[in-house]
Design an enzyme around this catalytic site. Structure first.
Site, short mmCIF file in Angstrom:
data_model
loop_
_atom_site.label_atom_id
_atom_site.label_comp_id
_atom_site.label_asym_id
_atom_site.label_seq_id
_atom_site.Cartn_x
_atom_site.Cartn_y
_atom_site.Cartn_z
N ASP A 12 0.63 -1.22 -0.27
CA ASP A 12 0.09 -0.36 -0.04
C ASP A 12 1.53 1.09 -0.16
OD1 ASP A 12 -2.16 1.59 0.21
OD2 ASP A 12 -2.78 1.26 2.03
N GLY A 15 0.12 5.60 -4.14
CA GLY A 15 -0.12 6.71 -4.70
C GLY A 15 0.06 8.25 -4.20
N TRP A 17 2.98 8.22 -2.23
CA TRP A 17 4.64 8.28 -2.08
C TRP A 17 4.39 9.00 -3.45
CZ3 TRP A 17 7.78 6.81 -6.57
CH2 TRP A 17 8.76 7.15 -6.05
N HIS A 29 2.92 3.80 -8.76
CA HIS A 29 2.40 2.47 -9.43
C HIS A 29 3.83 1.28 -9.94
CE1 HIS A 29 -1.08 2.39 -7.85
NE2 HIS A 29 -1.71 3.59 -8.62
N SER A 57 -6.76 -5.58 -6.44
CA SER A 57 -7.53 -6.16 -5.01
C SER A 57 -9.61 -5.76 -6.29
CB SER A 57 -8.55 -4.57 -4.30
OG SER A 57 -8.57 -3.93 -4.06
N LEU A 123 11.52 -19.26 -5.16
CA LEU A 123 10.29 -19.12 -4.40
C LEU A 123 9.04 -19.11 -5.35
CD1 LEU A 123 9.88 -16.88 -2.91
CD2 LEU A 123 10.43 -14.83 -5.33
N ARG A 179 1.55 -4.70 5.99
CA ARG A 179 0.53 -4.29 5.41
C ARG A 179 2.07 -2.21 4.92
NH1 ARG A 179 -5.07 -2.82 4.16
NH2 ARG A 179 -4.58 -0.92 2.29
#
Ligand code: IPE
Ligand code: IPE
Ligand code: MG
Length: 234
Positions: A12, A15, A17, A29, A57, A123, A179
């Site tokens: 999160d 935007g 930042w 992004h 999401s 991974l 988060r």
């Protein structure tokens, strides 16, 4: 060191930042998507086996068309830049979410990434795109109901059996959920899978989330006393 096989991150703050730098949200992004590579490599080197990242999401469609379109185009940019390196490192890409609702070009890029890395054993880099946990659980319930109606399943379903209907089928439970960017909520992420996860909320935004911050989160994790409903070891 306490075992931390599966780390999930709600990435999160892209935007905010960008805004703080006087840039459009989309610039956040782009930097955020590059940071996925940095953190995936760091996580792999720190011994994490499953890294599950929340990229878009089921609620993020509410954003402006420009922002949504920009995000939908990012997987193509991202995998063009980094797929070769991921394959060299043995990463296995899994995409979680309802891919049918994505633009067909985006879906193709994501499906190709899964297909190309399908036999890798390094991974597990899981990217959640058009993912919502309530939707995932609902779809799982519908699939199970259909199996029952068709005589392929009976009513003796337990938790482990139900997990096979989820998008995380075959993954271990989440050990640590992080988060970024200060918000303390789950925002419809992995509700089933975080039942006993440790939760960490960090102030850094996703573009500021460096390998050192990940290391700090893992150090904090080792100090947590996980009881799983049992009695504290003294
Ligand atoms: C996370 O950053 C990326 C997505 C949700 C797609 P945000 O875009 O939510 O950034 P903020 O929270 O508005 O700063
Ligand atoms: C959660 O972030 C979704 C992703 C990181 C992809 P949001 O920015 O959409 O969450 P809310 O709206 O602040 O809860
Ligand atoms: Mg946000």
């Amino acid at each position: 060191m306490k075992e931390c096989r599966h780390v999930a991150i709600i990435m999160d703050g892209n935007g905010r930042w960008a805004k703080a730098q006087g840039k459009p949200r989309t610039a956040g992004h782009l930097v955020g998507s590059d940071n996925v590579r940095t953190i995936a490599i760091a996580a792999d080197e720190m011994g994490i086996e499953y890294l599950t990242l929340y990229a878009f999401s089921t609620e993020n469609w509410k954003r402006s068309n420009d922002e949504v379109n920009y995000i939908m185009n990012l997987p193509a940019v991202f995998f063009r830049k980094y797929m070769k390196e991921f394959l060299d490192r043995g990463f296995r890409m899994n995409i979680l979410g309802e891919l049918d609702a994505l633009p067909s070009s985006t879906r193709k890029v994501l499906e190709d990434a899964m297909e190309e890395s399908r036999n890798n054993t390094g991974l597990n880099l899981n990217i959640c795109m058009n993912y919502g946990s309530q939707r995932e659980i609902l779809l799982a319930a519908k699939k199970y109901a259909k199996d029952v109606l068709e005589g392929k399943a009976d009513l003796n379903l337990d938790e482990e059996g139900f997990e096979q209907y989820l998008m995380t089928d075959g993954f271990p439970p989440v050990d640590l959920l992080i988060r970024t960017s200060g918000e303390q909520r789950i925002s419809n992420y992995l509700l089933w899978q975080i039942a006993y996860a440790e939760l960490e909320f960090v102030q850094e935004s996703w573009p500021e989330f460096t390998p050192d911050v990940l290391k700090r989160c893992l150090d904090e994790f080792t100090h947590r006393d996980r009881r799983f409903g049992g009695v504290k070891n003294v």
